[in-house]
Design an enzyme around this catalytic site. Structure first.
Site, PDB file in Angstrom:
ATOM      1  N   ASP A 121     -47.996  33.263   1.091  1.00 52.29           N
ATOM      2  CA  ASP A 121     -47.232  32.915  -0.101  1.00 52.29           C
ATOM      3  C   ASP A 121     -45.826  33.470   0.078  1.00 52.29           C
ATOM      4  OD1 ASP A 121     -46.664  31.923  -2.621  1.00 52.29           O
ATOM      5  OD2 ASP A 121     -48.485  32.732  -3.540  1.00 52.29           O
TER       6      ASP A 121
ATOM      7  N   HIS B  50     -51.390  28.085  -1.774  1.00 49.95           N
ATOM      8  CA  HIS B  50     -51.739  27.328  -2.986  1.00 49.95           C
ATOM      9  C   HIS B  50     -50.861  26.089  -3.181  1.00 49.95           C
ATOM     10  CE1 HIS B  50     -48.458  28.809  -5.700  1.00 49.95           C
ATOM     11  NE2 HIS B  50     -48.507  29.888  -4.952  1.00 49.95           N
TER      12      HIS B  50
ATOM     13  N   GLU C  87     -53.385  29.253  -8.351  1.00 49.06           N
ATOM     14  CA  GLU C  87     -52.720  30.547  -8.124  1.00 49.06           C
ATOM     15  C   GLU C  87     -51.727  30.896  -9.219  1.00 49.06           C
ATOM     16  OE1 GLU C  87     -49.926  33.595  -6.802  1.00 49.06           O
ATOM     17  OE2 GLU C  87     -49.460  31.545  -7.403  1.00 49.06           O
ATOM     18  N   GLU C  88     -50.964  29.893  -9.646  1.00 47.96           N
ATOM     19  CA  GLU C  88     -49.901  30.195 -10.627  1.00 47.96           C
ATOM     20  C   GLU C  88     -50.463  30.685 -11.954  1.00 47.96           C
ATOM     21  OE1 GLU C  88     -46.989  30.587  -9.857  1.00 47.96           O
ATOM     22  OE2 GLU C  88     -46.479  29.306  -8.172  1.00 47.96           O
TER      23      GLU C  88
ATOM     24  N   ASP D 271     -42.671  27.252  -3.270  1.00 43.71           N
ATOM     25  CA  ASP D 271     -43.776  28.144  -3.643  1.00 43.71           C
ATOM     26  C   ASP D 271     -44.888  27.248  -4.186  1.00 43.71           C
ATOM     27  OD1 ASP D 271     -45.530  29.950  -4.748  1.00 43.71           O
ATOM     28  OD2 ASP D 271     -44.240  30.466  -6.432  1.00 43.71           O
TER      29      ASP D 271
ATOM     30  N   HIS E 277     -39.413  30.288  -8.354  1.00 38.33           N
ATOM     31  CA  HIS E 277     -39.826  29.732  -9.645  1.00 38.33           C
ATOM     32  C   HIS E 277     -38.650  29.110 -10.391  1.00 38.33           C
ATOM     33  CE1 HIS E 277     -44.077  31.581 -10.304  1.00 38.33           C
ATOM     34  NE2 HIS E 277     -43.918  31.031  -9.115  1.00 38.33           N
TER      35      HIS E 277
END
Ligand SMILES: [Zn+2]
Length: 341
Positions: free
Chosen positions: A233, A61, A212-213, A178, A313
């Site tokens: 991922d 993603h 995706e998030e 990410d 994150h």
């Protein structure tokens, strides 16, 4: 590594991914693949294989964490609403860009309202929450009216400065590794398949997903014939985790439950046969586009693998060896026999 850096530098919070999708579309245009833009704005890239009756599906993603202007405050600052799952402490002090609906971009800094220790006694203890976090815009504005005159409005997207750095020791540290590290890996894999004139055993799709998030990047646009679905991922690192920044992380289970056992074993066998350094791991607070596809009711077998990303994150970092091991495993995987025969 250069491509990862380039991807991180294109702002793409979930909901505002058109620019990066276009960038990828241009990059791969002449590689000879079928390319389809999904209605959700993702990119579905397909390579016809020897067997066109059973398909493989890989996804990474490009959408990232970010924020949206929630309110223009009377002091000329902006209140934010978060996009994706993160804590404000991981964005406090970060430079950001405000993207207006008319295409203007302003810069700013994400700060606690009570930042100055010379003024606010509780600067250290005040809660890092939606009320106290605000954007200081790099413009001469002191009230709501002046901010609105810039064209900044509720609903404008806010992206965080990724600050990518590639070190001589082989690390890349940047926001949004990410999942842009995985997207770069998938793009390189597609390039390699083309350059080496490889005919894959099965028709294989690569979805560059863009939601995706927020939970639903790759749960649709899955061709009917898809049997195996792998989300590429990041592996999550921390206390008790086996993943690291040097190996490919193969996920056995995350918050959504176990990934397909047979597919996991197949990936481990491939790693062993090809001398690829890997770790099997469980991610306690995690979901992927593959688990989203299962939740959406698709009859597929699903897996999850990717590079190990430190401080996910937040202030992310990984090493080139983790990227390389992930690449090698995918290269072996797309040329291997299917699990369910
Ligand atoms: Zn991710």
């Amino acid at each position: 590594m250069a491509l990862i850096k380039e991807l991180t530098e294109i702002p793409s919070p979930s909901g505002d991914t058109e620019k990066i999708i276009k960038f990828i579309e241009n990059l791969i245009r002449d590689w000879g693949y079928e390319i389809k833009r999904t209605r959700k704005g993702g990119l579905l890239i397909s390579a016809r294989g020897s067997d066109d009756t059973r398909h493989r599906f890989l996804t990474g993603h490009v959408d990232t964490l970010g924020a949206m202007v929630k309110e223009v405050k009377s002091n000329g600052r902006l209140k934010l609403s978060r996009i994706g799952g993160f804590n404000w402490n991981s964005a406090e002090g970060e430079y950001c860009e405000i993207h207006t609906s008319t295409g203007k971009v302003y810069t700013g800094t994400i700060l606690m309202h009570q930042t100055s220790v010379h003024v606010y006694k509780n600067a250290g203890e005040a809660k890092r929450d939606d009320d106290n976090i605000e954007v200081r815009i790099d413009e001469k504005v002191e009230n709501e009216k002046e901010v609105r005159e810039l064209g900044i409005e509720v609903g404008d997207f806010v992206s965080f400065d990724p600050r990518p750095v590639i070190t001589e020791s082989g690390f890349i540290k940047s926001r949004h590794l990410d999942d842009k590290a995985s997207v770069a890996i998938l793009l390189r894999l597609l390039k390699q398949i083309k350059d080496e004139h490889i005919t894959l055993p099965y028709t294989t799709h690569v979805l560059i997903s863009n939601n995706e998030e927020i939970g639903y990047g790759g749960n649709s646009n899955i061709p009917e014939e898809t049997v195996e679905y792998i989300a590429v991922d990041m592996g999550a690192l921390g206390d008790g985790q086996s993943s690291d920044e040097y190996t490919v992380s193969i996920c056995a289970k995350d918050s959504s439950g176990p990934y397909h056992y047979g597919l996991r074993r197949h990936l481990i066998d491939l790693a062993k046969e090809n001398g690829i350094a890997y770790k099997v791991d469980i991610y306690p607070y995690y979901g992927s586009d593959a688990s989203a596809a299962i939740s959406a009711g698709h009859d597929i077998i699903h897996g999850l693998l990717g590079p190990g990303i430190e401080s996910s994150h937040a202030f992310e970092r990984t090493h080139e060896t983790s990227i390389l091991n992930t690449e090698k495993l995918l290269y072996a995987y797309v040329q291997s026999k299917m699990v369910t025969l």
